[in-house]
Design an enzyme around this catalytic site. Sequence first.
Site, short mmCIF file in Angstrom:
data_model
loop_
_atom_site.label_atom_id
_atom_site.label_comp_id
_atom_site.label_asym_id
_atom_site.label_seq_id
_atom_site.Cartn_x
_atom_site.Cartn_y
_atom_site.Cartn_z
N GLY A 75 0.76 -1.24 0.00
CA GLY A 75 0.00 0.00 0.00
C GLY A 75 0.79 1.29 0.00
O GLY A 75 0.21 2.37 -0.17
N PRO A 126 4.51 -5.26 -0.88
CA PRO A 126 4.48 -4.04 -1.70
C PRO A 126 4.25 -4.35 -3.18
O PRO A 126 4.79 -5.33 -3.71
CB PRO A 126 5.88 -3.45 -1.49
CG PRO A 126 6.74 -4.61 -1.11
CD PRO A 126 5.86 -5.60 -0.41
N ARG A 169 2.68 -1.40 -5.87
CA ARG A 169 2.85 -0.12 -6.56
C ARG A 169 4.21 0.53 -6.31
O ARG A 169 4.92 0.91 -7.24
CB ARG A 169 1.73 0.82 -6.07
CG ARG A 169 1.69 2.16 -6.74
CD ARG A 169 0.59 3.01 -6.10
NE ARG A 169 -0.73 2.40 -6.22
CZ ARG A 169 -1.50 2.45 -7.30
NH1 ARG A 169 -1.09 3.10 -8.37
NH2 ARG A 169 -2.69 1.87 -7.31
N CYS A 191 -12.15 6.34 -27.75
CA CYS A 191 -13.39 7.10 -27.95
C CYS A 191 -14.09 7.42 -26.63
O CYS A 191 -15.25 7.05 -26.42
CB CYS A 191 -14.32 6.31 -28.86
SG CYS A 191 -13.59 6.05 -30.46
#
Length: 421
Positions: A241, A280, A282, A350
Amino acid sequence: MDALLSLFPPGSEPAADGMLRIGGCRADDLADGFGTPVLVVDETALRARAREYRDELAARWPRSRVVFASKAFPCTAVQRVMAEEGLGLDVAGAGEIVTALKAGVDPRLVVHHGNAKTDEEIGMAVEHGLGLVVVDNADDVDRLEATVPAGRAQDVLVRVLPGITAETHAHVLTGHEGSKFGLPPAAAAELIARIERSPRLTMRGLHVHVGSQILDVEPFAQSVAPLAALGEFPVYDLGGGLGARYTYADEPPAVGAYLDALIGAAREHLPAAAEVIIEPGRSMVASAAATLYRIVTIKRGAVTFVAVDGGMGDNLEVALFDQRFEAAMAARLDAAGDEGETVTVVGRHCESGDVLVDGVRLDAPRVGDLLAVPATGAYCFTMANNYNGTRRIPVAFAADGEARLVVRRETWDDLLARDVE
Ligand SMILES: Cc1ncc(COP(=O)(O)O)c(C=O)c1O
């Protein structure tokens, strides 16, 4: 320029002519060699971060293990790097088990998560002898009891919901009351009692995870005490985190500061002989990579739109939780900063929400120029998609001036491969 470079993988620098180099490789050579968009991983930076986590944790709690949260970058080559650096792997889903095993990790070092594990996944976890299954609910226990063969017992942890609301985007919050993940302490205590009676399961310990992209160490420390109230166990998995650095303004705590807080709380509340695991994701991988795009068109009006050849097909972080990124002209790194014009970098999909960077100064962007977006190592590869028939982008590793492809770009045949009519 130093501020800009600090967002790219450590060691990135401009060549003599101003062209960005990552892992010693020029951005224009990488783009020519692999096409664009391309996700470039600095392998040296990736390994250095894995070692930093491993060594900093071991220094504070010797009976410990770092397991990389594969979900942040579940690419076999990345998982292999983590295994080579002595880390375990957290997997959340059958596909991550498949790639983890292909990466060569010792199955005993794999921690299996999921709030809705299927029969197939539980079957794979048991068949391959994964070290720990993190039980999220009573149905996990039913499934495990039905799957584990007689005479064997699967080691499990129980995921506890600590009721802590960390400061981060609601979409990446997991430890608050009302979260779909884990069990509040009273319900966890009941399930623990059941597991302790089960001949097919061995109750090894507890797990907690409060969310992602958290830039303050306090919630991590606070998440430990609720575990202590549930008794003493041999293993505690304290989740992941920690936030990554995406923008000039971000100041995530260093790994050491994060661990000082987390392990400080562990010393206060957990048995000294226990094993501590952290997961861990990220913060392990975000800063080790950058994405190179080519500018396709520029539209000047009330807003200047710089549209590139990728977008939400290769980076869903912006649409998912408003994550801000920065961007720079790869050939003119030294011109970033006060010069240039403020533009909005958009993708080619799009959707009006297909924005990569809402408001960034770029120096004289022109059609055909290379644009570099740093800190794309986390959750971009895994959330890549085929929206508008886009082909998922390749991953290249760069180190010491050499680059190699570790995941190729999808082909048109790949797009058609699942059609049965
Ligand atoms: C159980 C668990 N562990 C670890 C992580 C990794 O989190 P992060 O990538 O924020 O470090 C997650 C992701 O949210 C998770 O759900």
